[in-house]
Design a protein around this motif. Sequence first.
Motif, PDB file in Angstrom:
ATOM      1  N   LYS A  63      -7.971   5.476  23.047  1.00 57.03           N
ATOM      2  CA  LYS A  63      -6.952   4.642  22.429  1.00 57.03           C
ATOM      3  C   LYS A  63      -6.296   5.449  21.304  1.00 57.03           C
ATOM      4  CE  LYS A  63      -9.209   0.124  23.071  1.00 57.03           C
ATOM      5  NZ  LYS A  63      -9.692  -1.095  22.365  1.00 57.03           N
ATOM      6  N   GLY A  64      -5.142   5.002  20.881  1.00 55.82           N
ATOM      7  CA  GLY A  64      -4.488   5.615  19.738  1.00 55.82           C
ATOM      8  C   GLY A  64      -4.005   4.549  18.775  1.00 55.82           C
ATOM      9  N   VAL A  65      -4.066   4.844  17.477  1.00 54.99           N
ATOM     10  CA  VAL A  65      -3.438   3.996  16.463  1.00 54.99           C
ATOM     11  C   VAL A  65      -2.600   4.925  15.597  1.00 54.99           C
ATOM     12  CG1 VAL A  65      -5.243   2.242  16.486  1.00 54.99           C
ATOM     13  CG2 VAL A  65      -5.396   4.130  14.868  1.00 54.99           C
ATOM     14  N   CYS A  66      -1.452   4.446  15.122  1.00 51.86           N
ATOM     15  CA  CYS A  66      -0.572   5.347  14.371  1.00 51.86           C
ATOM     16  C   CYS A  66       0.124   4.623  13.226  1.00 51.86           C
ATOM     17  CB  CYS A  66       0.465   5.986  15.294  1.00 51.86           C
ATOM     18  SG  CYS A  66       1.589   4.829  16.110  1.00 51.86           S
ATOM     19  N   ALA A  67       0.428   5.397  12.193  1.00 52.56           N
ATOM     20  CA  ALA A  67       1.269   4.974  11.075  1.00 52.56           C
ATOM     21  C   ALA A  67       2.032   6.215  10.636  1.00 52.56           C
ATOM     22  CB  ALA A  67       0.424   4.418   9.936  1.00 52.56           C
ATOM     23  N   HIS A  68       3.108   6.035   9.867  1.00 54.24           N
ATOM     24  CA  HIS A  68       3.893   7.219   9.515  1.00 54.24           C
ATOM     25  C   HIS A  68       3.916   7.471   8.010  1.00 54.24           C
ATOM     26  CE1 HIS A  68       7.717   5.174   8.195  1.00 54.24           C
ATOM     27  NE2 HIS A  68       7.371   4.249   9.075  1.00 54.24           N
ATOM     28  N   ALA A  69       3.811   8.762   7.666  1.00 55.07           N
ATOM     29  CA  ALA A  69       3.779   9.178   6.266  1.00 55.07           C
ATOM     30  C   ALA A  69       5.137   9.641   5.772  1.00 55.07           C
ATOM     31  CB  ALA A  69       2.765  10.305   6.067  1.00 55.07           C
ATOM     32  N   ASP A  70       6.116   9.762   6.673  1.00 55.07           N
ATOM     33  CA  ASP A  70       7.452  10.157   6.222  1.00 55.07           C
ATOM     34  C   ASP A  70       8.179   8.950   5.655  1.00 55.07           C
ATOM     35  OD1 ASP A  70       7.564   9.240   9.023  1.00 55.07           O
ATOM     36  OD2 ASP A  70       9.694   9.697   8.925  1.00 55.07           O
ATOM     37  N   THR A  71       9.103   9.235   4.744  1.00 56.39           N
ATOM     38  CA  THR A  71       9.841   8.172   4.063  1.00 56.39           C
ATOM     39  C   THR A  71      11.348   8.432   4.161  1.00 56.39           C
ATOM     40  OG1 THR A  71      10.034   9.212   1.878  1.00 56.39           O
ATOM     41  CG2 THR A  71       7.963   8.068   2.374  1.00 56.39           C
ATOM     42  N   LEU A  72      12.092   7.477   3.661  1.00 52.69           N
ATOM     43  CA  LEU A  72      13.521   7.658   3.479  1.00 52.69           C
ATOM     44  C   LEU A  72      13.762   8.685   2.370  1.00 52.69           C
ATOM     45  CD1 LEU A  72      14.330   3.851   3.279  1.00 52.69           C
ATOM     46  CD2 LEU A  72      14.332   5.271   5.337  1.00 52.69           C
ATOM     47  N   LYS A 180       3.971  -3.059  -5.475  1.00 49.56           N
ATOM     48  CA  LYS A 180       5.420  -2.902  -5.571  1.00 49.56           C
ATOM     49  C   LYS A 180       5.751  -1.412  -5.547  1.00 49.56           C
ATOM     50  CE  LYS A 180       6.287  -4.942  -9.516  1.00 49.56           C
ATOM     51  NZ  LYS A 180       7.103  -5.589 -10.574  1.00 49.56           N
ATOM     52  N   SER A 181       6.625  -1.009  -4.637  1.00 50.79           N
ATOM     53  CA  SER A 181       7.003   0.394  -4.551  1.00 50.79           C
ATOM     54  C   SER A 181       8.037   0.572  -3.449  1.00 50.79           C
ATOM     55  CB  SER A 181       5.776   1.253  -4.226  1.00 50.79           C
ATOM     56  OG  SER A 181       6.116   2.618  -4.110  1.00 50.79           O
ATOM     57  N   ARG A 182       8.851   1.600  -3.563  1.00 61.50           N
ATOM     58  CA  ARG A 182       9.552   2.073  -2.383  1.00 61.50           C
ATOM     59  C   ARG A 182       8.516   2.671  -1.424  1.00 61.50           C
ATOM     60  NH1 ARG A 182      15.030   2.169  -3.199  1.00 61.50           N
ATOM     61  NH2 ARG A 182      15.705   2.199  -5.386  1.00 61.50           N
ATOM     62  N   PHE A 183       8.861   2.683  -0.159  1.00 62.85           N
ATOM     63  CA  PHE A 183       8.108   3.418   0.862  1.00 62.85           C
ATOM     64  C   PHE A 183       6.741   2.826   1.199  1.00 62.85           C
ATOM     65  CE2 PHE A 183      10.390   6.855  -1.694  1.00 62.85           C
ATOM     66  CZ  PHE A 183      11.598   6.598  -1.062  1.00 62.85           C
ATOM     67  N   LEU A 184       6.550   1.516   0.895  1.00 61.77           N
ATOM     68  CA  LEU A 184       5.411   0.828   1.504  1.00 61.77           C
ATOM     69  C   LEU A 184       5.539   0.942   3.015  1.00 61.77           C
ATOM     70  CD1 LEU A 184       5.086  -2.395  -0.708  1.00 61.77           C
ATOM     71  CD2 LEU A 184       3.993  -0.163  -0.993  1.00 61.77           C
ATOM     72  N   ASP A 185       6.781   0.976   3.485  1.00 62.84           N
ATOM     73  CA  ASP A 185       7.120   1.374   4.849  1.00 62.84           C
ATOM     74  C   ASP A 185       7.165   2.901   4.872  1.00 62.84           C
ATOM     75  OD1 ASP A 185       8.270   1.813   7.335  1.00 62.84           O
ATOM     76  OD2 ASP A 185      10.251   1.111   6.752  1.00 62.84           O
ATOM     77  N   ASP A 186       6.063   3.609   5.220  1.00 67.47           N
ATOM     78  CA  ASP A 186       4.923   2.999   5.888  1.00 67.47           C
ATOM     79  C   ASP A 186       3.625   3.509   5.274  1.00 67.47           C
ATOM     80  OD1 ASP A 186       3.759   1.365   7.889  1.00 67.47           O
ATOM     81  OD2 ASP A 186       3.521   3.077   9.209  1.00 67.47           O
ATOM     82  N   LYS A 187       3.702   3.911   3.996  1.00 68.97           N
ATOM     83  CA  LYS A 187       2.492   4.466   3.391  1.00 68.97           C
ATOM     84  C   LYS A 187       1.432   3.405   3.148  1.00 68.97           C
ATOM     85  CE  LYS A 187       4.471   8.672   1.552  1.00 68.97           C
ATOM     86  NZ  LYS A 187       4.787   9.502   0.372  1.00 68.97           N
ATOM     87  N   LEU A 188       1.849   2.145   3.068  1.00 70.00           N
ATOM     88  CA  LEU A 188       0.853   1.083   2.980  1.00 70.00           C
ATOM     89  C   LEU A 188       0.039   1.027   4.265  1.00 70.00           C
ATOM     90  CD1 LEU A 188      -0.255  -1.116   1.144  1.00 70.00           C
ATOM     91  CD2 LEU A 188       1.445  -2.693   2.100  1.00 70.00           C
ATOM     92  N   SER A 189       0.690   1.239   5.397  1.00 73.40           N
ATOM     93  CA  SER A 189      -0.023   1.254   6.683  1.00 73.40           C
ATOM     94  C   SER A 189      -0.909   2.485   6.820  1.00 73.40           C
ATOM     95  CB  SER A 189       0.976   1.195   7.841  1.00 73.40           C
ATOM     96  OG  SER A 189       1.736   0.009   7.797  1.00 73.40           O
ATOM     97  N   VAL A 190      -0.458   3.620   6.281  1.00 73.54           N
ATOM     98  CA  VAL A 190      -1.314   4.815   6.281  1.00 73.54           C
ATOM     99  C   VAL A 190      -2.611   4.517   5.528  1.00 73.54           C
ATOM    100  CG1 VAL A 190      -1.536   7.195   5.454  1.00 73.54           C
ATOM    101  CG2 VAL A 190       0.610   6.423   6.505  1.00 73.54           C
ATOM    102  N   ALA A 191      -2.495   3.845   4.380  1.00 70.85           N
ATOM    103  CA  ALA A 191      -3.688   3.477   3.616  1.00 70.85           C
ATOM    104  C   ALA A 191      -4.571   2.510   4.399  1.00 70.85           C
ATOM    105  CB  ALA A 191      -3.281   2.865   2.278  1.00 70.85           C
ATOM    106  N   ILE A 192      -3.958   1.644   5.200  1.00 71.52           N
ATOM    107  CA  ILE A 192      -4.728   0.710   6.039  1.00 71.52           C
ATOM    108  C   ILE A 192      -5.530   1.480   7.080  1.00 71.52           C
ATOM    109  CG2 ILE A 192      -4.420  -1.033   7.869  1.00 71.52           C
ATOM    110  CD1 ILE A 192      -2.098  -2.146   6.029  1.00 71.52           C
ATOM    111  N   LEU A 193      -4.913   2.482   7.727  1.00 69.74           N
ATOM    112  CA  LEU A 193      -5.653   3.305   8.684  1.00 69.74           C
ATOM    113  C   LEU A 193      -6.829   3.994   8.009  1.00 69.74           C
ATOM    114  CD1 LEU A 193      -3.259   2.766  10.634  1.00 69.74           C
ATOM    115  CD2 LEU A 193      -3.364   5.192  11.270  1.00 69.74           C
ATOM    116  N   PHE A 194      -6.596   4.532   6.809  1.00 71.15           N
ATOM    117  CA  PHE A 194      -7.664   5.240   6.112  1.00 71.15           C
ATOM    118  C   PHE A 194      -8.732   4.281   5.597  1.00 71.15           C
ATOM    119  CE2 PHE A 194      -5.208   8.971   6.604  1.00 71.15           C
ATOM    120  CZ  PHE A 194      -6.073  10.035   6.406  1.00 71.15           C
TER     121      PHE A 194
END
Length: 341
Positions: A63-72, A180-194
């Motif tokens: 299986k694979g799970v993914c989140a992205h660390a790049d931002t605007l 509160k922050s810019r770029f919770l999309d998607d660093k919040l999800s990266v933290a969830i994976l970790f």
Amino acid sequence: MKFNKKYTMELVEKILKIDSPSGFTKNAIDYLKKEAEHLGFKTSVTQKGNLIIEVEGKNQEAKGVCAHADTLGLMVRSIKADGKLAVTKVGGPIMNTLDGEYCRIYTRDGKVYTGTILSNSPSIHVYKDATTLERNEDTMEVRIDEIVKNKEDVEKLGIHHGDFIAIEPNVEITPSGFIKSRFLDDKLSVAILFSVLEQISSSKMKLSHKTYFMITVFEEVGHGGAWIPSDITELLGVDMGCIGTDLACTEYDVSICAKDSSGPYDYEMTSKLIDIAKKNKLNYAVDIYPMYGSDVSTALRSSNNIKGALIGPGVHASHGMERSHIQAVESSVQLLLEYVK
């Protein structure tokens, strides 16, 4: 298993403060690679720059799970005669929200300069259109915090066309549990994976399937998940849940996306995720995102023979000054952990 709030919140704050607009993500990936190896997992980095973290399982069907660390972000489009920088967008930031925001300019030879993003009519005392001028790439610029009076002064600093401009995220975690922050999309999800990886590591948990945890670096420009390991049979994306008109998700929920602009996600996977959320009494919502795509969308379009689904913490004001809540993070962690278990 107990959600490690301290680990998760400390990690999200750290990675939010590492500048990583699409195409300039090496520092973030290097940090996350070291963290994954500290937790005891095997890692690799693809030619594109995506981080792959392998977790062994009882079944070798992967299986694979993914989140992205790049931002605007932004990039230097040109240098103006008065020493200010014209910009071009990296991804799709809402330009109105950038007016007055601080930023950092990264040169190709390793220098970093600070600046401010402003409209071309930045003063109410001078410009009649200061409040009415449309904010877009053509009407906004960067004022550099150096003594520069012309184009030549800027070039002497080593700043050139194509240099990255990272936007200040303005990270704050409140006592009431808001992130509160810019770029919770998607660093919040990266933290969830970790957070899930930390629980797997600390409990020595054996997963049901071999699972690749993937951190991608070009999602905001549309091709982060184009390549995935060939033995993956199903891919679960973790990306921000949308909040707004006609949507059920709130900042306290994990969102399960049934369909986005790329079409419906896999019926069986989505139904299974809903069942897990119900069984575990999670705060969750099922929604449709009409103006949204994910790394899973990209993977499906790239002829990968996989099932795909999408979840994520509810995030308000996406691509602007974003906000979520620890309750959404915890529900997302629990849903992801039960899925990989």
